[in-house]
Design a protein around this motif. Structure first.
Motif, PDB file in Angstrom:
ATOM      1  N   PRO A 469      65.597  27.299 -10.270  1.00  9.23           N
ATOM      2  CA  PRO A 469      64.932  27.602 -11.545  1.00  9.23           C
ATOM      3  C   PRO A 469      64.982  29.088 -11.891  1.00  9.23           C
ATOM      4  CG  PRO A 469      63.545  26.178 -10.181  1.00  9.23           C
ATOM      5  CD  PRO A 469      64.681  26.626  -9.313  1.00  9.23           C
ATOM      6  N   VAL A 470      65.001  29.933 -10.866  1.00 11.54           N
ATOM      7  CA  VAL A 470      65.081  31.377 -11.122  1.00 11.54           C
ATOM      8  C   VAL A 470      66.480  31.734 -11.645  1.00 11.54           C
ATOM      9  CG1 VAL A 470      64.932  33.666 -10.061  1.00 11.54           C
ATOM     10  CG2 VAL A 470      63.318  31.877  -9.383  1.00 11.54           C
ATOM     11  N   VAL A 471      67.502  31.162 -11.021  1.00  7.24           N
ATOM     12  CA  VAL A 471      68.872  31.422 -11.482  1.00  7.24           C
ATOM     13  C   VAL A 471      69.055  30.893 -12.906  1.00  7.24           C
ATOM     14  CG1 VAL A 471      71.316  31.055 -11.002  1.00  7.24           C
ATOM     15  CG2 VAL A 471      69.719  31.355  -9.105  1.00  7.24           C
ATOM     16  N   GLN A 472      68.450  29.739 -13.165  1.00  9.52           N
ATOM     17  CA  GLN A 472      68.531  29.158 -14.504  1.00  9.52           C
ATOM     18  C   GLN A 472      67.899  30.098 -15.539  1.00  9.52           C
ATOM     19  OE1 GLN A 472      70.087  26.497 -15.642  1.00  9.52           O
ATOM     20  NE2 GLN A 472      69.351  27.033 -17.692  1.00  9.52           N
ATOM     21  N   LEU A 473      66.752  30.679 -15.185  1.00 16.05           N
ATOM     22  CA  LEU A 473      66.074  31.591 -16.109  1.00 16.05           C
ATOM     23  C   LEU A 473      66.907  32.858 -16.317  1.00 16.05           C
ATOM     24  CD1 LEU A 473      63.436  31.700 -17.747  1.00 16.05           C
ATOM     25  CD2 LEU A 473      62.340  32.808 -15.798  1.00 16.05           C
TER      26      LEU A 473
ATOM     27  N   LEU B 235      54.404  35.407 -21.143  1.00 13.87           N
ATOM     28  CA  LEU B 235      55.704  34.854 -20.712  1.00 13.87           C
ATOM     29  C   LEU B 235      55.533  33.784 -19.640  1.00 13.87           C
ATOM     30  CD1 LEU B 235      57.904  38.096 -20.495  1.00 13.87           C
ATOM     31  CD2 LEU B 235      57.732  36.449 -22.379  1.00 13.87           C
ATOM     32  N   GLY B 236      54.419  33.794 -18.960  1.00 14.61           N
ATOM     33  CA  GLY B 236      54.177  32.832 -17.891  1.00 14.61           C
ATOM     34  C   GLY B 236      52.826  33.151 -17.275  1.00 14.61           C
ATOM     35  N   VAL B 237      52.289  32.191 -16.525  1.00 17.05           N
ATOM     36  CA  VAL B 237      51.015  32.427 -15.845  1.00 17.05           C
ATOM     37  C   VAL B 237      51.312  32.801 -14.404  1.00 17.05           C
ATOM     38  CG1 VAL B 237      48.842  31.385 -15.099  1.00 17.05           C
ATOM     39  CG2 VAL B 237      49.808  30.804 -17.344  1.00 17.05           C
ATOM     40  N   VAL B 238      50.942  34.008 -14.017  1.00 16.56           N
ATOM     41  CA  VAL B 238      51.152  34.465 -12.646  1.00 16.56           C
ATOM     42  C   VAL B 238      50.175  33.701 -11.740  1.00 16.56           C
ATOM     43  CG1 VAL B 238      50.957  36.432 -11.070  1.00 16.56           C
ATOM     44  CG2 VAL B 238      51.969  36.739 -13.343  1.00 16.56           C
ATOM     45  N   PHE B 481      61.461  32.339 -22.920  1.00 19.04           N
ATOM     46  CA  PHE B 481      60.508  31.932 -21.880  1.00 19.04           C
ATOM     47  C   PHE B 481      59.504  30.901 -22.390  1.00 19.04           C
ATOM     48  CE2 PHE B 481      60.659  34.926 -18.117  1.00 19.04           C
ATOM     49  CZ  PHE B 481      61.858  35.537 -18.462  1.00 19.04           C
ATOM     50  N   ASP B 482      59.147  30.980 -23.653  1.00 15.51           N
ATOM     51  CA  ASP B 482      58.044  30.167 -24.194  1.00 15.51           C
ATOM     52  C   ASP B 482      58.393  29.772 -25.621  1.00 15.51           C
ATOM     53  OD1 ASP B 482      55.547  29.091 -24.882  1.00 15.51           O
ATOM     54  OD2 ASP B 482      54.580  31.051 -25.094  1.00 15.51           O
ATOM     55  N   PRO B 483      59.340  28.849 -25.778  1.00 14.16           N
ATOM     56  CA  PRO B 483      59.877  28.559 -27.122  1.00 14.16           C
ATOM     57  C   PRO B 483      58.810  28.111 -28.122  1.00 14.16           C
ATOM     58  CG  PRO B 483      61.191  27.472 -25.400  1.00 14.16           C
ATOM     59  CD  PRO B 483      60.003  28.069 -24.719  1.00 14.16           C
ATOM     60  N   LYS B 484      57.774  27.427 -27.652  1.00 11.32           N
ATOM     61  CA  LYS B 484      56.759  26.955 -28.601  1.00 11.32           C
ATOM     62  C   LYS B 484      55.637  27.967 -28.801  1.00 11.32           C
ATOM     63  CE  LYS B 484      57.602  22.085 -27.564  1.00 11.32           C
ATOM     64  NZ  LYS B 484      57.042  20.842 -27.004  1.00 11.32           N
TER      65      LYS B 484
END
Lengths: 501, 501
Positions: A469-473, B235-238, B481-484
């Motif tokens: 998933p990291v490579v995909q990102l 971008l994401g939840v750490v 990272f967060d399309p929606k």
């Protein structure tokens, strides 16, 4: 455990598909072939003298310094300004012409060498210092400035560059940043992710991304400059950087120690951190084989402890602001480790010539290996306790073959340089090393590239260290920054994934 | 100059459109409204006790500690594992439910407070230390661990957390990383971009991005973890982090100095760097107004120099490994700056109680300001030489108004905290401060957020510090990272750009 198995199976798949990017990758058919009209356009933008088409002049640009990687580029360009870089890239993007940025060409993974007919974009023409603030130590300069020249310049004003490496006389700061170079004093000054304050980069479509600020702190939005650090020119061409230079230490001491076994090198390291604390600036190790090679192949190198033969040697450096305090700390450390038998013999350099002599051995290993012949080079992050086992196991696997297995590196950072010196690059020899070295490292959750990068050598091996998933990102980020994939193709990310996009 | 004009005009446009994100932003109609079936799903995944719908229990989560920002969330979730976070986010992404991650709720820019009915995702349940390596100092822990607890734990084994800030007793490491917190010792240990070794984060669609490694060096592909540092949960939840903890200094000294004017504080700083070198660990300043407020509003705070009245005070800290050496260095420094008249009066703390007393003043300013009433808080990176002029000019602009203008901050990092204390939040008062403060900072190429982040307070002001192509590229990264756009909407990036996408 499941994750590890996944890593290994993913990586094995990559390896089956493409054992060697440099030999097995095929030219991406979506890229255009160079035409005379292209070259004419570049001559208009850059002037004739900065458009290189002569085969002899191109030859050293098409090949790395180890003679391991080579390409067939017919054109190299030497822009002198960010604006010119922007024009060149915008044109190449429109025309689907692939580009390889090249700095000092000192890399070890073929990252700045074309695989096919990519246009070589030289950063050497971007060689101006823009500003230096002698109060804060903030340097702003173009990407093509040579590391050693910069260190001399900031040194004259009481500062030092936050990184140092053997190739400092040739490597360029833009290449250092693009490859996130580590080097000899990362232990003290940290990685470039901490020292770089700003970057100016040009995206594939010619957009100039300017974060070339000189602020120590800035939390306005995403720290995009970080993505250019270590992405090896695949997301954008770094054209200028600003860096925080630490004050130049007024007191520098170096000692050279002979240690009986690898387990003891770690004990000496723990003690050095306790006794030397904040003045410890380098903790390097090499084995007897590395020392022998260096003494044999390099002229003018003197063995500081000619009467001592032992499997391991250490170079320990302190950098501080008080000569008397630092000297006292180092003496105290040395007395302790010798009295306790951790160190068999040791010497403290008495002047700058002796300091240079000791560093000359450590920094000379890579050059000595080159003199000795072709080398398979591996650059691994491994938990320190297990680090040298990999050298021993590799040596064991290759017993009887005409090779010399050598281990050295940045012990304080957990970074091993494993080198297999041989007579010629040979698929049979390689089979004994790969994928063994990568699998061994992955099994210990290590990194298959601590500081050299992936380049073309390891683009298909990223799965040994990073989950899918990291490579995909990463692939999504590449798509966002360089939708046509013209920037340094066949590098960093696996071709199988890039093609799948 | 052209660039600057552009910045200003871009920013001015943003300001015209949306003066205050918190009041003027309108709810994004693409987000779904919460339904009972949603709450039931979350109860199934998390258990009843971790699904908060009670209005009284939600109230403190809907409001920041300053009482400046408030939202209307009807649901807060407290997952206990990365897997639960992943399930929650995947569901919310499918349902178009907006999410606000919230750690210790100690932020100053409304970054973890909903604007409307966003679901609050609490990280407090992710509070486990995963591992600590007492040789390398590598800590791996979940995001909800409290900074002070972590410092106590690693402290027991001879290490220290690489950051320290006033809110340490409440703030969580996940929030620290997500906001790239700076704090009191950035001067010594650098930013989190250098100290964080790995991050585990969950993307909007539930994908777990695992770079939770413990390697000091790793150059395999793009350093994606850097993007989660300082992106304020957009971008994401750490969910977990690994950090490199430096050895705990065995010798700590603090001195408190009275200085006649701001120009002299800089001279003292230059001298401190020369004389204290590698042991200098903090260099903080505050003005007389800040001191007076703290003495007035905080109990138990003692003035270390009760007989000296001067416009500026400094807290200088050293951290080292040798008590005698460090003490000698600090004494030497203090003698010089006092003999030369740079410092009017000074005192060195004699024990840990006195050290805590001096730090109590500096760390107490923010709390004292809160006791005094509503505060407009600004957090700016400005070239040090001009830093205090902003405080003076702001004071001048607001002469006659019922406000107190206070300046303090991290002088060693060029980071000013400008605070305007008043009786109530008032649009008329605000007009005297904004956009003046932002324009003044932009004109000096400073940053309008050195360490607090943008949150909802400054999402529309990013253009004062970052040029449009950079903001555009950030928007592309957000899209990837967060399309929606469900993660922490209305924060960090200007709504006008987000809506334009």
């Amino acid at each position: 455990m499941q994750l590890l198995q996944y890593h290994r199976s993913f990586a094995a798949t990559c390896l089956r598909l493409v054992r060697y990017a440099s030999t097995a990758a095929s030219r991406n058919a979506s890229f255009a072939a160079l035409e005379d009209t292209d070259t004419n356009f570049f001559r208009d933008v850059l002037g004739d003298s900065n458009v290189i088409t002569d085969i002899d002049a191109l030859q050293p640009l098409n090949e790395d310094w180890m003679g391991k990687y080579s390409g067939k580029s017919k054109l190299a360009l030497r822009p002198k300004s960010t604006e010119q870089v922007s024009k060149v890239l915008a044109y190449c993007n429109d025309r689907h012409l692939a580009i390889v940025p090249q700095g000092g060409n000192t890399g070890l993974v073929g990252g700045s060498i074309p695989l096919f007919d990519e246009v070589i974009l030289l950063t050497a023409g971007l060689n101006q210092v823009i500003s230096f603030d002698a109060v804060s130590g903030t340097l702003v300069c173009q990407a093509g400035c040579i590391l050693e020249h910069l260190d001399n310049q900031v040194g004259a004003q009481g500062f030092t560059m936050p990184l140092d490496l053997g190739a400092k006389g040739s490597c360029q700061i833009g290449g250092n940043v693009s490859t996130n170079a580590g080097g000899l004093r990362l232990l003290r000054y940290g990685s470039l992710h901490g020292s770089v304050l700003g970057i100016e980069a040009v995206l594939a479509d010619g957009t100039v991304v300017d974060t070339l600020q000189t602020l120590r702190k800035d939390n306005t939005g995403y720290d995009l400059k970080q993505l250019f650090i270590g992405s090896e020119g695949t997301l954008g061409v770094v054209t200028a950087v600003s860096l925080l230079c630490p004050p130049r230490p007024s007191a520098v001491h170096v000692c050279y120690l002979a240690v009986p076994d690898f387990a003891t090198t770690q004990k000496v390291f723990v003690r050095a951190r306790q006794k030397l604390g904040e003045i410890l600036s380098a903790f390097e190790f090499f084995d007897q084989q590395a020392l022998d090679l260096t003494l044999k192949h390099l002229e003018g190198v003197r063995n500081p402890l000619p009467d001592t033969q032992t499997p391991f040697y250490l170079v320990v450096e302190t950098s501080g602001s008080n000569e008397a305090h630092d000297s006292e700390k180092l003496q105290g450390f040395l007395e302790e480790v010798m009295e306790e038998g951790m160190v068999l013999d040791g010497t403290i350099a008495q002047d700058s010539t002796q300091i240079a002599g000791i560093w000359g051995i450590r920094e000379g290993i890579s050059v000595a290996l080159k003199h000795a012949g072709p080398v398979y080079k591996y650059d691994l992050s491994i938990p320190v306790a297990e680090m040298y086992s990999l050298v021993e196991e590799t040596r064991h696997r290759m017993a009887g073959l005409p090779v010399e297995v050598v281990g050295y590196g940045h012990l304080g950072d957990g970074n091993l340089h494993l080198n297999v010196s041989c007579q010629r690059y040979d698929e049979e020899i390689l089979k004994h090393i790969e994928p063994f070295v990568y699998e061994w490292t992955a099994a210990r959750k290590g990194s298959i590239s601590a500081e050299h990068g992936l380049g073309q050598m390891k683009a298909d091996c990223i799965g040994y260290t990073k989950p899918q998933p990291v490579v995909q990102l990463m692939t999504q980020v590449k798509q966002a920054f360089d939708p046509k994939g013209i920037l340094n193709p066949y590098k960093v990310l696996p071709q199988v994934m890039a093609v799948a996009q």
